[in-house]
Design an enzyme around this catalytic site. Structure first.
Site, PDB file in Angstrom:
ATOM      1  CG  ASP A   1      24.710  -0.097  39.488  1.00  0.00           C
ATOM      2  OD1 ASP A   1      25.268  -0.698  38.566  1.00  0.00           O
ATOM      3  OD2 ASP A   1      24.604  -0.557  40.645  1.00  0.00           O
TER       4      ASP A   1
ATOM      5  CD  GLU B   1      27.628  -6.056  38.041  1.00  0.00           C
ATOM      6  OE1 GLU B   1      28.641  -5.801  38.697  1.00  0.00           O
ATOM      7  OE2 GLU B   1      26.473  -5.761  38.460  1.00  0.00           O
TER       8      GLU B   1
ATOM      9  CG  HIS C   1      21.909  -1.529  44.174  1.00  0.00           C
ATOM     10  ND1 HIS C   1      22.121  -2.852  44.500  1.00  0.00           N
ATOM     11  CD2 HIS C   1      22.646  -1.295  43.071  1.00  0.00           C
ATOM     12  CE1 HIS C   1      22.969  -3.378  43.619  1.00  0.00           C
ATOM     13  NE2 HIS C   1      23.301  -2.445  42.746  1.00  0.00           N
TER      14      HIS C   1
END
Lengths: 338, 349
Positions: B174, B206, B314
């Site tokens: 990610d 982001e 994450h």
């Protein structure tokens, strides 16, 4: 105004599905001699030519309403859904909805109270556990009637209500759209801009690009706002009341309204015998926030209608308030003829 | 392009939000031979540009973010580093996690934990609070203060690897998995005339609020802006929700307010045509991706989200399926070659 608001409140337009609103407004604005332009997000931008104004004035009202989006079709034919915009799930339970442009009737069911445990009765079901029943018994049957990403609206027909009131869904913000349409068709013949915005209910999305394109010198947002005038509400939480006139907010969670414009609207109301009330509580937000911060900054003011049970299938507002809002917006425009 | 090799290089590179410069240089380096032009803007976004075959063509922008979640050293106490997070990290994945403190040269660190022997009964049923944790770099207070200043970022330290034949696991997939997807898209388009001006954006910041993409989209003013980002793939403990997708079950394509309907439809059609299928991802409001910022930049943009299914988001062991990456790259290449009619630009008022 009443008939126009009623007509608009019967049109489906959850955020990003504003097509039917555009289809209604565009021919009428064109017939009124205006230039009409739809931008890539679907904002409908109307330029009304007329006597020069002392500045570029933009009115804004949002076409979209809170509603429902279909997230998945279950193997059992039930539809999983989410709310588009801020809806209290408690107002959904046991309600009828209309799914998609074909208005497939649906029901947001809940198992009978007889089948609940004592603990279950104390909690509100989570939206992930809720479903829409459209009478389909399999995914294949449901697929004939709707699809993923389709919308649904509350099944709530606009009707006259009590003394001079209207009950409908989506009064927020069809009242603003009706006001703009009447300004376009019958308002002062002053050069002005009208933006029917999209996606206000999911984060005031349409307003920023539209303002970026139009570059107004001043903007007036026409809105529906929360009325809390219930018998047991503390006075300061009543916010505003249907029937007490156009609502002038000085501040909400999206913007502190331009003081000069706020004062100007107040004195115009007083001078012209237009009934108004000041919004008594800092709550909610409007397209004003994103309009104010477009480009190098734009002064904003709002004229709102007091709406009870806003964002529910059954909103209640005063028809006379609609007339006061129109009168004040028209007075503002007339005052800015050069 | 050797996907696993490129993924490994970008996964193991260090670039938390606001500190993407070295990753940006790696990305630009890979882009250069495949682009007509590669530029970097004030916020650090990298834009790899493929010119259209003919002038006056519409502009298509694909955006994937190159920043990663991480840590920021806020203070040094007894040689240990206090920190706050950059972006959202589950505190439960922190204890005993190895990190790299981004000094020059970098310093290896370990986030603290309390050994079982020192815990009271029941302590291990509650997660640690972030404020209780520190980064241990094994140094005296004096040495630590000399080498590390408050304001120094740190990132997860984890090597990337194949998991089985088709899965790939590491940190920062990610969204560098999607950066690689876009590089692969560029590769698939080598030697082909484009009907569009194509901008491949590797965006910054982001994870802290879609910041790079907002200015990148404003500057480029594309006709279409597609964010390419990761989405949750099924795991045994994930909630059963319609927006949780399957590995290798088709390309997830967004629907809802953040998606331009014509653009979404076109991408769905093309994925059917290519025989890879799609998984509809209905998002009723914010998508939390670059598309959310790009849609309302400037005069507004037709936007959509193409997602890469990913497990364990994450964490330092994010996991993707290589077929998903390849299929989405094929779809993005196909759209660049055959986008259909551009949305009208309209008059500038």
């Amino acid at each position: 105004m009443k008939e126009l608001v009623k007509t608009l409140c019967a049109i489906d337009a959850p955020s990003s599905f504003e097509d039917a609103m555009r289809d209604f407004i565009r021919p009428r604005a064109e017939a009124a001699g205006c230039e009409v332009y739809e931008d890539v997000l679907g904002n409908l931008i109307v330029h009304k030519p007329g006597a020069p104004a002392d500045k570029r004035i933009m009115f804004a009202a949002h076409m979209d309403e809170v509603g429902i989006i279909i997230k998945a079709l279950g193997d059992d034919g039930y539809l999983k859904f989410a709310c588009v915009g801020g809806v209290d799930v408690r107002v959904l339970i046991g309600k009828r909805v209309l799914v998609g442009a074909n208005h497939v009737p649906g029901i947001i069911g809940i198992k009978a109270v007889h089948l609940t445990t004592q603990d279950e009765r104390k909690i509100v079901p989570k939206i992930n556990d809720m479903y829409i029943d459209i009478g389909a018994s399999s995914r294949e049957e449901a697929e004939k009637l709707t699809c993923c990403g389709d919308y649904a609206v509350f099944d709530s027909f606009p009707v006259d209500f009590g003394e001079g009131m209207l009950k409908a869904r989506a009064i927020d913000d069809r009242v603003g759209c009706a006001t703009m349409l009447k300004l376009i068709e019958n308002g002062p013949a002053v050069d002005s801009w009208y933006v029917f915005t999209v996606q206000e209910e999911v984060g005031t999305r349409g307003a920023a690009p539209a303002s970026h394109r139009i570059k107004p010198d001043a903007a007036i947002i026409l809105e529906g706002t929360t009325a809390g005038d219930l018998p047991d509400a503390k006075p300061h939480l009543k916010v505003c009341a249907p029937g007490a006139g156009a609502v002038l907010p000085f501040m909400d969670n999206s913007a502190i309204y331009d003081r000069e414009m706020f004062n100007e609207l107040r004195s115009l109301a007083e001078k012209n015998g237009i009934r108004y009330q000041i919004k008594q509580y800092v709550s909610g937000g409007t397209d004003a926030g994103n309009i104010q911060r477009a480009r190098a900054g734009i002064p904003v003011a709002a004229i709102s209608a007091a709406v009870r049970y806003i964002h529910s299938p059954s909103c209640v507002a005063s028809i006379d308030d609609f007339e006061q809002i129109y009168a004040l917006a028209a007075a503002f425009l007339a005052a800015h003829a050069k | 392009m050797d996907l696993a090799k490129t993924l490994t290089a970008l996964s193991e590179a260090m670039g938390p939000s606001g500190f993407e410069a070295s990753v940006a240089e790696m990305v630009a380096e890979i882009m250069r031979p495949m682009c007509d032009e590669v530029t970097t803007d004030a916020l650090g976004n990298v834009h790899g540009i493929r010119h259209a075959a003919k002038p006056g063509a519409p502009k298509l922008l694909y955006s994937a973010h190159m920043d990663e979640i991480g840590f920021m050293v806020t203070d040094i106490k007894d040689g240990f580093l206090r920190f706050r997070t950059i972006g959202g990290i589950d505190p439960r994945v922190m204890p005993a996690r190895e990190v790299t403190v981004m000094t020059d040269p970098p310093i290896h660190g370990v986030i603290s934990s309390v050994p079982p022997h020192l815990q009271a009964a029941g302590d291990n049923t509650k997660p640690f609070a972030v404020e209780e944790l520190v980064i241990d770099i094994g140094m005296s207070d004096e040495k630590a203060r000399k080498l590390v200043r408050p304001g120094t970022p740190a990132v997860f330290s984890e090597h990337a690897q194949l998991l089985g034949d088709k899965l790939f696991s590491g940190k920062t997939l990610d969204d560098r998995g999607c950066v690689v997807m876009l590089l692969r898209t560029l590769e698939l388009l080598q030697g082909k005339d484009l009907p569009v001006e194509l901008v491949i954006q590797a965006s910054t910041q982001e994870e802290v609020g879609l910041r790079g993409a907002q200015v990148g989209a404003y500057a480029n003013a594309p006709d279409w802006a597609v964010a390419v980002d990761v989405t949750h793939a099924e795991t045994p403990d994930a909630p059963k929700r319609p927006d949780i997708v399957k590995f290798a079950g088709g390309v997830p394509i967004s629907m809802g307010p953040n998606t331009n309907r014509a653009l979404g439809r076109r991408l769905c059609e093309l994925s059917e045509k290519l025989g890879m299928g799609y998984q509809p991802q209905v998002m009723e409001g914010g998508t939390g991706t670059d598309a959310w910022a790009m849609q309302v930049a400037g005069d507004g943009t037709a936007s959509c989200v193409i997602s890469l299914p990913l497990r364990y988001m994450h964490t330092a062991v994010e996991t993707i399926h290589l077929d998903d990456l390849e299929n989405a790259a094929k779809l993005l290449a196909e759209f660049a070659l055959d986008p259909g009619e551009a949305p009208p630009r309209g008059p500038l008022v």
